[in-house]
Each structure stands twice: as C-alpha cells, then as structure tokens.
Design a protein around this motif. Structure first.
Motif, PDB file in Angstrom:
ATOM      1  N   ASP A 261       0.847  -1.192   0.000  1.00  0.00           N
ATOM      2  CA  ASP A 261       0.000   0.000   0.000  1.00  0.00           C
ATOM      3  C   ASP A 261       0.882   1.240   0.000  1.00  0.00           C
ATOM      4  OD1 ASP A 261       1.051  -0.107   2.566  1.00  0.00           O
ATOM      5  OD2 ASP A 261      -0.797  -0.860   3.457  1.00  0.00           O
ATOM      6  N   GLY A 262       0.300   2.392   0.326  1.00  0.00           N
ATOM      7  CA  GLY A 262       1.108   3.594   0.531  1.00  0.00           C
ATOM      8  C   GLY A 262       1.256   4.488  -0.669  1.00  0.00           C
ATOM      9  N   GLY A 263       0.595   4.182  -1.794  1.00  0.00           N
ATOM     10  CA  GLY A 263       0.674   5.071  -2.946  1.00  0.00           C
ATOM     11  C   GLY A 263       2.028   5.032  -3.627  1.00  0.00           C
ATOM     12  N   HIS A 264       2.628   6.205  -3.834  1.00  0.00           N
ATOM     13  CA  HIS A 264       3.871   6.304  -4.603  1.00  0.00           C
ATOM     14  C   HIS A 264       5.012   5.442  -4.064  1.00  0.00           C
ATOM     15  CE1 HIS A 264       2.257   9.224  -7.309  1.00  0.00           C
ATOM     16  NE2 HIS A 264       2.058  10.137  -6.370  1.00  0.00           N
ATOM     17  N   PRO A 265       5.208   5.318  -2.746  1.00  0.00           N
ATOM     18  CA  PRO A 265       6.318   4.482  -2.274  1.00  0.00           C
ATOM     19  C   PRO A 265       6.249   3.030  -2.736  1.00  0.00           C
ATOM     20  CG  PRO A 265       5.528   5.881  -0.499  1.00  0.00           C
ATOM     21  CD  PRO A 265       4.552   6.040  -1.636  1.00  0.00           C
ATOM     22  N   ALA A 266       5.085   2.595  -3.217  1.00  0.00           N
ATOM     23  CA  ALA A 266       4.930   1.201  -3.617  1.00  0.00           C
ATOM     24  C   ALA A 266       5.734   0.846  -4.860  1.00  0.00           C
ATOM     25  CB  ALA A 266       3.448   0.892  -3.852  1.00  0.00           C
ATOM     26  N   ASP A 267       6.282   1.848  -5.574  1.00  0.00           N
ATOM     27  CA  ASP A 267       7.027   1.497  -6.786  1.00  0.00           C
ATOM     28  C   ASP A 267       8.259   0.656  -6.475  1.00  0.00           C
ATOM     29  OD1 ASP A 267       8.578   3.540  -5.691  1.00  0.00           O
ATOM     30  OD2 ASP A 267       8.566   4.806  -7.491  1.00  0.00           O
ATOM     31  N   ILE A 268       8.856   0.850  -5.295  1.00  0.00           N
ATOM     32  CA  ILE A 268      10.047   0.063  -4.961  1.00  0.00           C
ATOM     33  C   ILE A 268       9.697  -1.386  -4.637  1.00  0.00           C
ATOM     34  CG2 ILE A 268      11.308   2.091  -4.147  1.00  0.00           C
ATOM     35  CD1 ILE A 268      10.763   1.163  -1.279  1.00  0.00           C
ATOM     36  N   CYS A 269       8.402  -1.681  -4.537  1.00  0.00           N
ATOM     37  CA  CYS A 269       7.948  -3.047  -4.253  1.00  0.00           C
ATOM     38  C   CYS A 269       7.352  -3.725  -5.480  1.00  0.00           C
ATOM     39  CB  CYS A 269       6.928  -3.049  -3.120  1.00  0.00           C
ATOM     40  SG  CYS A 269       7.547  -2.370  -1.574  1.00  0.00           S
ATOM     41  N   PHE A 270       7.454  -3.081  -6.633  1.00  0.00           N
ATOM     42  CA  PHE A 270       6.834  -3.635  -7.835  1.00  0.00           C
ATOM     43  C   PHE A 270       7.353  -5.038  -8.129  1.00  0.00           C
ATOM     44  CE2 PHE A 270       6.702  -4.052 -12.553  1.00  0.00           C
ATOM     45  CZ  PHE A 270       5.323  -4.096 -12.696  1.00  0.00           C
ATOM     46  N   LEU A 271       8.650  -5.275  -7.897  1.00  0.00           N
ATOM     47  CA  LEU A 271       9.227  -6.593  -8.167  1.00  0.00           C
ATOM     48  C   LEU A 271       9.606  -7.348  -6.894  1.00  0.00           C
ATOM     49  CD1 LEU A 271      11.490  -5.868 -11.271  1.00  0.00           C
ATOM     50  CD2 LEU A 271       9.188  -6.845 -11.219  1.00  0.00           C
ATOM     51  N   THR A 272       9.264  -6.787  -5.725  1.00  0.00           N
ATOM     52  CA  THR A 272       9.559  -7.480  -4.474  1.00  0.00           C
ATOM     53  C   THR A 272       8.297  -7.953  -3.765  1.00  0.00           C
ATOM     54  OG1 THR A 272       9.482  -5.543  -3.001  1.00  0.00           O
ATOM     55  CG2 THR A 272      11.564  -5.961  -4.165  1.00  0.00           C
ATOM     56  N   ALA A 273       7.209  -7.184  -3.897  1.00  0.00           N
ATOM     57  CA  ALA A 273       5.932  -7.450  -3.210  1.00  0.00           C
ATOM     58  C   ALA A 273       6.079  -7.395  -1.693  1.00  0.00           C
ATOM     59  CB  ALA A 273       5.338  -8.793  -3.633  1.00  0.00           C
ATOM     60  N   ALA A 274       7.091  -6.681  -1.194  1.00  0.00           N
ATOM     61  CA  ALA A 274       7.261  -6.526   0.252  1.00  0.00           C
ATOM     62  C   ALA A 274       6.140  -5.644   0.801  1.00  0.00           C
ATOM     63  CB  ALA A 274       8.620  -5.911   0.570  1.00  0.00           C
ATOM     64  N   PRO A 275       5.481  -6.030   1.886  1.00  0.00           N
ATOM     65  CA  PRO A 275       4.295  -5.311   2.359  1.00  0.00           C
ATOM     66  C   PRO A 275       4.610  -3.988   3.042  1.00  0.00           C
ATOM     67  CG  PRO A 275       4.797  -7.122   3.839  1.00  0.00           C
ATOM     68  CD  PRO A 275       5.737  -7.258   2.668  1.00  0.00           C
ATOM     69  N   HIS A 276       3.657  -3.068   2.964  1.00  0.00           N
ATOM     70  CA  HIS A 276       3.631  -1.799   3.700  1.00  0.00           C
ATOM     71  C   HIS A 276       4.907  -0.967   3.528  1.00  0.00           C
ATOM     72  CE1 HIS A 276       0.091  -3.603   5.397  1.00  0.00           C
ATOM     73  NE2 HIS A 276       0.763  -4.512   6.072  1.00  0.00           N
ATOM     74  N   PRO A 277       5.214  -0.566   2.302  1.00  0.00           N
ATOM     75  CA  PRO A 277       6.465   0.168   2.062  1.00  0.00           C
ATOM     76  C   PRO A 277       6.521   1.548   2.701  1.00  0.00           C
ATOM     77  CG  PRO A 277       5.089   0.129   0.101  1.00  0.00           C
ATOM     78  CD  PRO A 277       4.469  -0.814   1.064  1.00  0.00           C
ATOM     79  N   SER A 278       5.388   2.120   3.074  1.00  0.00           N
ATOM     80  CA  SER A 278       5.423   3.452   3.683  1.00  0.00           C
ATOM     81  C   SER A 278       5.427   3.391   5.207  1.00  0.00           C
ATOM     82  CB  SER A 278       4.217   4.275   3.213  1.00  0.00           C
ATOM     83  OG  SER A 278       3.005   3.648   3.581  1.00  0.00           O
ATOM     84  N   SER A 279       5.473   2.198   5.771  1.00  0.00           N
ATOM     85  CA  SER A 279       5.433   2.070   7.230  1.00  0.00           C
ATOM     86  C   SER A 279       6.804   2.319   7.839  1.00  0.00           C
ATOM     87  CB  SER A 279       4.943   0.672   7.627  1.00  0.00           C
ATOM     88  OG  SER A 279       5.856  -0.313   7.188  1.00  0.00           O
ATOM     89  N   GLY A 280       6.827   2.692   9.082  1.00  0.00           N
ATOM     90  CA  GLY A 280       8.086   2.885   9.794  1.00  0.00           C
ATOM     91  C   GLY A 280       8.822   1.565   9.949  1.00  0.00           C
ATOM     92  N   GLY A 281      10.123   1.611   9.750  1.00  0.00           N
ATOM     93  CA  GLY A 281      10.928   0.405   9.885  1.00  0.00           C
ATOM     94  C   GLY A 281      10.849  -0.531   8.703  1.00  0.00           C
TER      95      GLY A 281
END
Length: 433
Positions: free
Chosen positions: A98-118
């Motif tokens: 989730d998180g809108g724009h920050p999700a681009d870094i997860c396009f090929l990783t699918a790591a959850p919650h890219p805008s969350s702390g930590g």
C-alpha cells in the motif's frame, strides 16, 4: 558516531566496503552470481521488468470481456499486431503493498507496507533470477532507469534489502557491454578487483571482532552487513573472471545520452534498445527498467502540447484537458512498447524470435495514480513462450496475487520454486505455448 554498548564503532569500517562497490563499473547492477545453478534448460530464457510508476488511465487500458475473445481497449489496440504475443491482466495486485507512490520500490519485491516505519525491502524478482543464473553471463543483471534522480529510485533490491542504483546513461551501458579495454586497462581493473577483495577481508575481520559484545538487535544488523559483504565478495570474484574474457563486437556506434528529463520518451526508447542489445549479445538475462514518471517534468511529446508536469497531470481531477494530455502520454508508452515487441520479434536466436525467449513484464505499482490506489494494477506479460492472446480477468475488488505470476515466470526460467513473496501458487490460466 554510533555507540554500541558504550563502544564507539568507526563508521569508516562500513564506508570502506561501500567505497569498494562504488569503484566498480556497473557492479552495482550485479548480484551474487556464484549461487547454485538451477536445472539447465536447453533454451536460454530472459526477463525484462518495466514499471511506469504513474501507471496508465485504467478506463483506456483494461479491455472488455475476458479470455481470447476480449475486446481490445484504446491502448491495447496500439499493440494489436502483437495480440497473440502478450497476456493482459486485470484484478491483480500485491497483497498488503500500500502507501501510494512508495509502492514502486515493491513492484518486483511485493514486500508489504512500504510506507510504514521500519520498512525493509526484500529481494526483487530480477535479483532472485540473477542469484540463480547470473553466473552464465557477463552481468548477472542490469538495473536501468529513466529520470530516477541520479539512479536513486530503483526496481532492483538485494536479498538483504539494499537498493541497487539505476544506470541512466545508455553510453555507459553500451560501453560496458561492448567496449574492450586494452590489456593494460584489463589488468588494472583485475588488480582493482583483487584490492577490493582484500579490503573486504580486512573490514569484515574487524567487524567480526565487535560481534560478541553486541546486543541481539545489533548482532542482527551486523549479520545483515556480513551478508552484504559476502554478496560483494561474490560480485568481485565474478567480475575478475569476466574481465579477461573478450566482449562481443559492438553492433554500432556508442549511443548519445539524452540529458534533458523532458525528453522522457526518447530516453525510454534508448533504454529499450539497451535491453534488446543486452539480450541479443547475451550480456545478461535479467534487466529492470524504472520509468520514474513521478519525478519527470513537462514532457516534450511529438504532435502534442503538454502543459504540466507528469505528476501534476496524473492528479487530473477529471479535467478534460489534463485527461487528454495523459492519454497522449499513455499512448506514446504503448507505441514504444509496440516497438520493443517488434524489435525482439525481428531479432532471431537459433532460428527463433528473441521475443519467444524473453519475458517482458510491463505494469505499474498504481492502479489509479489520481487516487494513489495500489490495487487492480495494469499489467501485461509478453513473450517468453507462454500461450498468450488472452485477457485473464480476476476480481477487481478482491484481487488475485500478482506474485503468482512471478512464480510462473521463475519456473519458465528453469527454476524449481513454488513460492515468491506473498504468492499462493502459480498464475491461474497462464499456460506454456
């Protein structure tokens, strides 16, 4: 200065290791290539992952109907001559990304919650491929970008969650693939690689002395650091091996770099050309391309006047003028993609079209850039020897996991795996040709 249990830890221990990586041309685009090689396939398979991080207007992308008799949308009509060379997907996304724009870094990783702390990213699909088969080519992978703020926005991430910077200059990519250094230059580079290995040995040795006195959390961080050191050691070893091997003949002159961010489409075309040349020369079998639309200015577009920055246009508020400009930009994306498909189809390898051996994943981290939603992602998969010519439509409210497609792609690469990130299996409905 960091302090761990009252002990000052010199940051130069870590910066020295980073400096070694920075000194190696294009090695930041490579990952460990000494991993176990998977079951050999008679046919070389390749992967190109492309993310446009402002996506496409969904009403012009998604087709009507499903299966092989779908009605092509406005955008897909621009790919009509390749209809049987790609599959279009709807109702797919990365679970919990989730998180809108920050999700681009997860396009090929699918790591959850890219805008969350930590948040810490996970390995990207291209790097997973590179770890398995990267030893077969001069570059285990290439990480490319357009308007990525000096390469600092990327689709490629290592197993320890470290960003691999993009290369934005076609000339540098071309020279790395085709320009052979003199004997003296080659030996100098080999010495540099050997020196880098000795520096890593020293740095790792000093860092290990600290490990016994650290609290658990810091020991975990140091373990991750050691993992990065081991990765870099393997890159150094592979780089040394390839330095003395002749490079393929250059297919033409060195391309001219485009420095103006506004010439976004011309830059994208050049990067498509570099990816094709990398596959034709078998310099690598894993390439990513981040099209950083968010950080692109007012574009120069042939036959169209664009009046606002790309990002501003994406927040169109249903303005007819903005929507018309966005559609013109999106259609140029489709035209360039059509050209890429054509060039790979025309290129032959062992009597087969290179497109049949190359999987091209094209999509976005945003289903609708105007509202920042990260569901119902516009996604295409072309080539690679799958039975294409269809629209696989899933529930657009309760999406099907896109990582399932990644598992199918990895298996097509000859890798014996049934999981990647949040996958639940292989992609339903996708079959081999």
């Amino acid at each position: 200065m960091n302090r761990i249990t009252g002990m000052a830890v010199p940051r130069r221990l870590f910066l020295q290791a980073a400096g070694v990586g920075l000194a190696l041309p294009l090695l930041e685009s490579m990952t460990p290539a000494l991993a176990k090689t998977p079951r050999e396939s008679e046919t070389p398979r390749r992967f190109l992952g492309i993310c446009n991080n402002l996506g496409l207007l969904p009403e012009h992308f998604f087709p009507e109907g499903t299966g092989r008799d779908y009605e092509a949308s406005t955008y897909l009509k621009l790919l009509q001559r390749h209809r049987n060379d790609f599959t279009v997907f709807s109702g797919v996304s990365h679970p919990d990304v989730d998180g809108g724009h920050p999700a681009d870094i997860c396009f090929l990783t699918a790591a959850p919650h890219p805008s969350s702390g930590g948040f810490r990213n996970t390995i990207s699909l291209d790097q997973y491929i590179a770890e398995q088969i990267g030893i077969k080519t001069r570059f285990p992978s290439l990480t490319l970008g357009v308007n990525t703020s000096g390469g600092l926005r990327s689709l490629s991430w290592t197993g320890s969650g470290v960003l691999i910077p993009c290369e934005e200059k076609p000339s540098a990519i071309f020279r790395a693939m085709f320009t052979q250094g003199s004997p003296a230059q080659i030996e100098a580079q080999v010495r540099k690689l050997e020196q880098g290995q000795s520096i890593l040995d020293a740095v790792a040795g000093q860092a290990k002395d600290l490990q016994k006195s650290l609290p658990a959390r810091d020991r975990e961080r140091l373990d991750q650091y050691f993992g990065s050191v081991r990765d870099l050691e393997q890159r150094l070893a592979v780089g040394k091996e390839w330095e003395r091997k002749p490079k393929p003949a250059a297919p033409g002159p060195v391309p001219t770099d485009i420095s103006t961010p506004a010439e976004y489409m011309a830059k994208t075309k050049l990067m498509y050309d570099m990816a094709r040349l990398a596959f034709e020369s078998d310099s690598t079998r894993s390439v990513t391309l981040m099209l950083d639309s968010v950080n692109s200015p007012v574009l120069e577009l042939e036959d169209h006047e664009i009046t606002e920055g790309y990002h501003n246009l994406s927040h169109h508020g249903k303005s007819p003028a903005k929507l018309a400009q966005l559609q013109a930009i999106d259609e140029w994306h489709m035209k360039l993609l059509d050209g890429l498909f054509t060039s790979l189809k025309d290129s032959q390898e062992d009597g087969q079209p290179l497109l049949d051996r190359t999987m091209i994943l094209y999509g976005s981290n945003l289903g609708n850039a105007s509202t920042h939603v990260t569901t119902n992602l516009p996604t295409l998969l072309a080539g690679g020897g799958f039975r294409h010519g269809q629209h696989l439509g899933f529930d657009r409210d309760r999406n099907y996991p896109l990582p399932n497609l990644f598992v199918s792609m990895l298996q097509r690469m000859g890798m014996e795996t049934d999981r990647f990130a949040s996958s639940t299996g292989t992609m339903r409905g996708l079959e081999l040709a």
